[in-house]
Design a protein around this motif. Structure first.
Motif, PDB file in Angstrom:
ATOM      1  N   ASN A  43       0.808  -1.216   0.000  1.00  0.00           N
ATOM      2  CA  ASN A  43       0.000   0.000   0.000  1.00  0.00           C
ATOM      3  C   ASN A  43       0.846   1.273   0.000  1.00  0.00           C
ATOM      4  O   ASN A  43       0.450   2.282  -0.578  1.00  0.00           O
ATOM      5  CB  ASN A  43      -0.955  -0.005   1.200  1.00  0.00           C
ATOM      6  N   ARG A  47       0.577   4.033  -3.018  1.00  0.00           N
ATOM      7  CA  ARG A  47       0.371   5.465  -2.768  1.00  0.00           C
ATOM      8  C   ARG A  47       1.499   6.307  -3.359  1.00  0.00           C
ATOM      9  O   ARG A  47       1.253   7.341  -3.976  1.00  0.00           O
ATOM     10  CB  ARG A  47       0.247   5.702  -1.265  1.00  0.00           C
ATOM     11  N   ASN A 119      -5.325  14.364  -5.874  1.00  0.00           N
ATOM     12  CA  ASN A 119      -5.006  12.953  -5.607  1.00  0.00           C
ATOM     13  C   ASN A 119      -3.704  12.804  -4.846  1.00  0.00           C
ATOM     14  O   ASN A 119      -3.596  11.966  -3.950  1.00  0.00           O
ATOM     15  CB  ASN A 119      -4.899  12.158  -6.915  1.00  0.00           C
ATOM     16  N   LYS A 122      -4.404  13.498  -1.373  1.00  0.00           N
ATOM     17  CA  LYS A 122      -5.195  12.414  -0.780  1.00  0.00           C
ATOM     18  C   LYS A 122      -4.346  11.208  -0.379  1.00  0.00           C
ATOM     19  O   LYS A 122      -4.543  10.627   0.673  1.00  0.00           O
ATOM     20  CB  LYS A 122      -6.263  11.980  -1.806  1.00  0.00           C
ATOM     21  N   VAL A 123      -3.423  10.820  -1.243  1.00  0.00           N
ATOM     22  CA  VAL A 123      -2.694   9.566  -1.005  1.00  0.00           C
ATOM     23  C   VAL A 123      -1.393   9.731  -0.210  1.00  0.00           C
ATOM     24  O   VAL A 123      -0.750   8.737   0.119  1.00  0.00           O
ATOM     25  CB  VAL A 123      -2.384   8.801  -2.325  1.00  0.00           C
ATOM     26  N   LYS A 151      -4.117   4.751   4.481  1.00  0.00           N
ATOM     27  CA  LYS A 151      -4.690   5.705   3.500  1.00  0.00           C
ATOM     28  C   LYS A 151      -5.137   5.042   2.231  1.00  0.00           C
ATOM     29  O   LYS A 151      -4.565   4.073   1.828  1.00  0.00           O
ATOM     30  CB  LYS A 151      -3.674   6.785   3.187  1.00  0.00           C
TER      31      LYS A 151
END
Ligand SMILES: Nc1ncnc2c1ncn2[C@@H]1O[C@H](COP(=O)(O)OP(=O)(O)O)[C@@H](O)[C@H]1O
Ligand SMILES: [Mg+2]
Length: 151
Positions: A43, A47, A119, A122-123, A151
């Motif tokens: 993850n 991201r 984005n 966000k990530v 996240k």
């Protein structure tokens, strides 16, 4: 000295050529490969790959050239992108979802939805964007490794 300590921080810099859509995504692919080789959680890699791809595309779409620097620590990963180009006159507006100054040509290539910067925000765990009109743009972001799954 412990071996893991000797390896970090790991630095690598990549040159990005503005307007070169043929190699679009190649730097984010390289970053992804490095992070895979380093064995980071899936993850965290996902991201970082999303954010790096969007940052790379923005230099290709809107700047003359840029340098993307990857710095890898055991606990966090940081990317800084400095470019020379038109710059952004209103950073808050640029951050808004859907805002884009993409040309017809960029849209035809499938980019320019205006979601890139939002984005990235966000990530990632931290993001800083500054710009000087007619000079260039500085973007940096980081992802923590420990809470990377959150996240
Ligand atoms: N490196 C950059 N240099 C100049 N302008 C930029 C840069 N990055 C982003 N921008 C501006 O911010 C807008 C929004 O960027 P983004 O959210 O990535 O959406 P998109 O790339 O789809 O337009 C862009 O359309 C552009 O006007
Ligand atoms: Mg973009």
């Amino acid at each position: 000295m412990d071996q893991t300590e000797e390896r970090y921080p790991f630095h690598k810099a990549f040159h990005i050529e503005g307007g070169n859509f043929i190699h679009a995504g190649s730097i984010s692919s390289q970053v992804k490969r490095i992070l895979k080789e380093e064995g980071f959680p899936k993850n965290v890699i996902r991201r970082m790959s999303i954010a790096t791809f969007e940052a790379e595309m923005n230099v290709i779409c809107y700047a003359r050239w840029g340098i993307l620097t990857l710095v890898v620590f055991p606990d966090f990963i940081k990317v800084a992108v400095d470019d020379e180009g038109a710059g952004i006159h209103d950073v808050n507006q640029a951050m808004r979802e859907g805002f884009s100054t993409a040309t017809e040509k960029i849209r035809e290539l499938g980019f320019g939805a205006g979601m890139g910067l939002s984005n990235i925000k966000k990530v990632t765990d931290e993001m800083v964007l500054t710009s000087v009109v007619n000079q260039g743009t500085h973007l940096e972001f980081m992802v923590n490794v420990k809470d990377g799954a959150e996240k």
